[in-house]
Design an enzyme around this catalytic site. Structure first.
Site, PDB file in Angstrom:
ATOM      1  N   SER A 271       5.803   9.135   7.250  1.00 37.20           N
ATOM      2  CA  SER A 271       4.816   9.102   8.170  1.00 37.20           C
ATOM      3  C   SER A 271       3.443   9.733   7.531  1.00 37.20           C
ATOM      4  CB  SER A 271       4.962   9.801   9.637  1.00 37.20           C
ATOM      5  OG  SER A 271       3.771   9.790  10.349  1.00 37.20           O
TER       6      SER A 271
ATOM      7  N   LYS B  22      12.037   9.404  13.070  1.00 38.92           N
ATOM      8  CA  LYS B  22      10.700   8.546  12.829  1.00 38.92           C
ATOM      9  C   LYS B  22      10.590   7.862  13.983  1.00 38.92           C
ATOM     10  CE  LYS B  22       7.322   7.152  10.519  1.00 38.92           C
ATOM     11  NZ  LYS B  22       6.952   5.932  11.044  1.00 38.92           N
TER      12      LYS B  22
ATOM     13  N   HIS C 210       9.203  10.024  16.768  1.00 42.15           N
ATOM     14  CA  HIS C 210       7.698  10.487  16.277  1.00 42.15           C
ATOM     15  C   HIS C 210       6.590   9.431  16.562  1.00 42.15           C
ATOM     16  CE1 HIS C 210       4.542   9.823  13.210  1.00 42.15           C
ATOM     17  NE2 HIS C 210       4.545  11.107  13.213  1.00 42.15           N
ATOM     18  N   ASN C 211       7.000   8.022  16.470  1.00 39.60           N
ATOM     19  CA  ASN C 211       6.256   7.104  16.573  1.00 39.60           C
ATOM     20  C   ASN C 211       5.814   6.836  18.288  1.00 39.60           C
ATOM     21  OD1 ASN C 211       6.264   6.736  13.822  1.00 39.60           O
ATOM     22  ND2 ASN C 211       6.423   4.495  14.017  1.00 39.60           N
TER      23      ASN C 211
ATOM     24  N   GLU D 149       3.720   9.522  19.108  1.00 36.93           N
ATOM     25  CA  GLU D 149       2.230   9.014  18.492  1.00 36.93           C
ATOM     26  C   GLU D 149       1.599   8.106  19.678  1.00 36.93           C
ATOM     27  OE1 GLU D 149       1.396   5.820  15.189  1.00 36.93           O
ATOM     28  OE2 GLU D 149       2.336   7.376  14.285  1.00 36.93           O
TER      29      GLU D 149
ATOM     30  N   VAL E 230       0.609  -1.331   0.123  1.00 39.77           N
ATOM     31  CA  VAL E 230       0.062   0.133   0.061  1.00 39.77           C
ATOM     32  C   VAL E 230       0.859   1.438   0.112  1.00 39.77           C
ATOM     33  CG1 VAL E 230      -1.481   1.337   1.278  1.00 39.77           C
ATOM     34  CG2 VAL E 230      -1.845  -1.066   1.088  1.00 39.77           C
ATOM     35  N   MET E 231       1.955   1.270   0.922  1.00 34.91           N
ATOM     36  CA  MET E 231       2.572   2.535   1.141  1.00 34.91           C
ATOM     37  C   MET E 231       3.719   2.533  -0.398  1.00 34.91           C
ATOM     38  SD  MET E 231       2.138   4.230   3.878  1.00 34.91           S
ATOM     39  CE  MET E 231       3.651   5.120   4.203  1.00 34.91           C
ATOM     40  N   GLY E 232       4.013   1.632  -0.754  1.00 36.93           N
ATOM     41  CA  GLY E 232       4.919   1.808  -2.007  1.00 36.93           C
ATOM     42  C   GLY E 232       4.039   2.181  -3.221  1.00 36.93           C
TER      43      GLY E 232
ATOM     44  N   ARG F 115       8.754  -8.293  -5.976  1.00 37.63           N
ATOM     45  CA  ARG F 115       9.347  -9.730  -5.886  1.00 37.63           C
ATOM     46  C   ARG F 115       8.342 -10.740  -6.623  1.00 37.63           C
ATOM     47  NH1 ARG F 115      10.564 -12.554  -0.228  1.00 37.63           N
ATOM     48  NH2 ARG F 115       8.540 -12.279  -0.297  1.00 37.63           N
TER      49      ARG F 115
ATOM     50  N   ARG G  89      -0.478  -0.703  26.330  1.00 35.82           N
ATOM     51  CA  ARG G  89      -0.711  -1.460  25.380  1.00 35.82           C
ATOM     52  C   ARG G  89      -0.558  -2.952  25.621  1.00 35.82           C
ATOM     53  NH1 ARG G  89       0.389   0.817  19.327  1.00 35.82           N
ATOM     54  NH2 ARG G  89      -0.204   3.254  19.826  1.00 35.82           N
TER      55      ARG G  89
ATOM     56  N   VAL H 171      10.058  -2.193   1.713  1.00 43.59           N
ATOM     57  CA  VAL H 171       9.499  -3.686   2.279  1.00 43.59           C
ATOM     58  C   VAL H 171       9.648  -3.615   3.753  1.00 43.59           C
ATOM     59  CG1 VAL H 171      10.519  -4.590  -0.103  1.00 43.59           C
ATOM     60  CG2 VAL H 171      12.075  -4.300   1.756  1.00 43.59           C
ATOM     61  N   LYS H 172       9.216  -4.848   4.192  1.00 46.05           N
ATOM     62  CA  LYS H 172       9.423  -5.112   5.659  1.00 46.05           C
ATOM     63  C   LYS H 172      10.610  -4.695   6.049  1.00 46.05           C
ATOM     64  CE  LYS H 172       7.681  -8.387   9.118  1.00 46.05           C
ATOM     65  NZ  LYS H 172       7.230  -9.728   9.405  1.00 46.05           N
TER      66      LYS H 172
ATOM     67  N   GLY I  82       0.702   7.375   6.839  1.00 44.84           N
ATOM     68  CA  GLY I  82      -0.022   6.037   6.527  1.00 44.84           C
ATOM     69  C   GLY I  82      -0.348   6.303   5.055  1.00 44.84           C
TER      70      GLY I  82
END
Length: 485
Positions: free
Chosen positions: A131, A186, A189-190, A193, A15-17, A36, A290, A77-78, A133
């Site tokens: 960042s 980043k 930042h998270n 968040e 999605v992001m890519g 891939r 959490r 990628v991950k 989404g």
């Protein structure tokens, strides 16, 4: 082979890519894409990308061959081993001066390692936080690049073109610093968040359990807050979530199981703070909240056994809601103050030069923690680039002073009536600790010296002189050679 036509390549069409590719293309750039699973390339080029300036590649070699020099390849990628695998696959086709960009949620030490390793091969590496989404990726994210500074001039036009814009067109993207600095910012930042989300949840629970309000009514309150100092993306979406109805007309939020997930960036932030000796209490509590939420079955059983006060309030509920607004605002001030202290400590530790005001500007738009509030943070660092703590800035000092009466009332009520507000109360404890000229750590240090001969400093002697007391008469005069603050 035809002449290279693509301005940049992107590997990883999740999605992001995909959305970043469409964003780049919409700003006039020709983008080569590879995945891939090559069928994904064809689906994208002939689907969402149909009729656009895209080059579909079925091999990494073809992707690289389609790129203008210096070649720029962005990896989406991950995080972790998959990024290393892609780098190993692509690097042999690149030449000195070419640029590899990792836009995933990578742990900053990996970015530092990759930047150094690729520099030895003559390749430039950029590790950038992205960042916002999927919507941000498509319409304008906050972009936080770091890595090899020699790459910046080549990637700057593309990154600043696709980034979110604030204040009359200023892009929410600028060079953060060397090596892992971009991904570190980043990560913080998270972490912030995590804190912001937990604070919204605590405000929600206070109104639900103490003020007896339903989800739509609480959503209306968040909507009002979003018109003032709390104007932000997370307050805005909280308003929308609380107003959303399920198919039966009931609030959907009431039917969502109260167990929160996490991907690890909040934990990384807290771990870094522990390593650097920085008090990051609010974000730490947000992470642990959490963790506690995930123990759903155990909590349900505990609720049948452990008793507390009845969570019921009387009095002026509108005044209480106004106090919650002040508690939320003041706690946010502490969260950002702690986050900036952490970034400054890491910059000092690593030799990075992080522009604090620039970071605030990057977070003003596009990202999950974007808010009007960040404009004031930028102004604070513009006034004093060497500001050690946001709470010492004249504007924020006045703001937290005005908010603390309501903040204290909320925390007192929550504790008295058994409502857990770990982020708000830890923020207040930090504020009270930070403004204390003397804390009880003198006793703590005496305890350390008693059982471990860890030594102590004295108030009537210069800093840097250490003493040991033979507290029991049996310990002798030998003291520990280490002293850690």
């Amino acid at each position: 082979m035809s002449e290279p036509t693509a301005d940049i390549g992107l590997i990883g069409l999740a999605v992001m890519g995909e959305n970043l590719v469409l964003n780049m293309e919409s700003h006039g750039y020709t983008v080569a894409v590879y995945n891939r699973t090559t069928s994904k390339v064809d689906e994208f080029v002939n689907g969402r990308g149909k009729g656009k300036k895209l080059v579909g590649a079925h091999t990494v070699k073809d992707l690289v061959a389609s790129l203008k020099r210096p070649r720029k390849v962005m990896i989406m990628v991950k995080a972790g081993a998959p990024v290393d695998a892609v780098i190993e696959e692509v690097a042999p086709f690149l030449e000195p001066g070419d640029i590899l960009i990792d836009g995933g949620n990578t742990h900053y030490p990996d970015t530092t390692r990759r930047t150094r390793a690729l520099k030895e091969k003559g390749l430039l590496f950029v590790g950038t936080g992205v960042s916002g989404g999927e919507e941000g990726a498509l319409k304008g994210p906050s972009i936080m690049p770091g890595g090899n500074p020699d790459a910046w001039e080549s990637v700057k036009p593309i990154f600043q073109a696709i980034a979110a814009k604030v204040d009359g067109g200023t892009p929410c993207c600028d060079w953060v610093g060397d090596e892992g600095a971009g991904h570190y910012v980043k990560m913080v930042h998270n972490g912030i968040e995590y804190g912001d989300m937990q604070l919204c949840c605590e405000a929600y629970q206070l109104m639900k359990d103490l003020a007896g309000m339903d989800a739509p009514a609480i959503g209306e309150v968040f909507g009002r807050w979003n018109q003032g100092k709390l104007d932000s993306y997370l307050v805005e979406i909280t308003r929308d979530i609380l107003a959303y109805k399920d198919e039966d007309g009931q609030p959907l939020v009431d039917k969502i199981l109260d167990t929160a997930g996490q991907k690890g960036t909040g934990k990384w932030t807290v771990t870094s703070a522990l390593d650097l000796g920085i008090s990051l209490t609010l974000i730490g509590e947000a992470v642990f909240s959490r963790c506690l939420s995930a123990q759903k079955e155990e909590r349900v059983e505990a609720s049948k056994v452990l008793e507390g006060p009845i969570p019921k309030m009387s009095g002026d509920m509108q005044a209480f809601i106004n106090d919650i607004e002040q508690a939320l605002y003041a706690s946010k001030l502490v969260s950002y103050a702690q986050g900036y202290v952490l970034m400054n400590a890491m910059a000092k530790e690593s030799g990075w030069k992080i522009n604090n005001g620039g970071v605030a500007l990057m977070w003003r738009g596009g990202c999950i923690i974007r808010s009007a509030f960040l404009g004031k943070i930028k102004e604070a660092f513009d006034r004093n680039p060497n500001l050690t703590n946001l709470l010492l800035d004249p504007y924020f000092k006045e703001e937290i002073t005005k908010a603390q009466v309501g903040w204290r009332r909320v925390c007192s009520a929550a504790v008295s009536l058994g409502i857990p507000v770990p982020a708000m109360t830890s923020a207040l404890a930090y504020f009270d600790g930070y403004r204390s000229g003397r804390l009880p750590a003198n006793l703590l240090q005496a305890q350390r010296d008693y059982f471990g001969a860890h030594t102590y400093e004295r108030t009537d002697k210069p800093r840097g002189e250490f003493f040991h007391t033979n507290w029991t008469g049996r310990g002798g005069t030998t003291a520990s050679t280490t002293y850690n603050v």
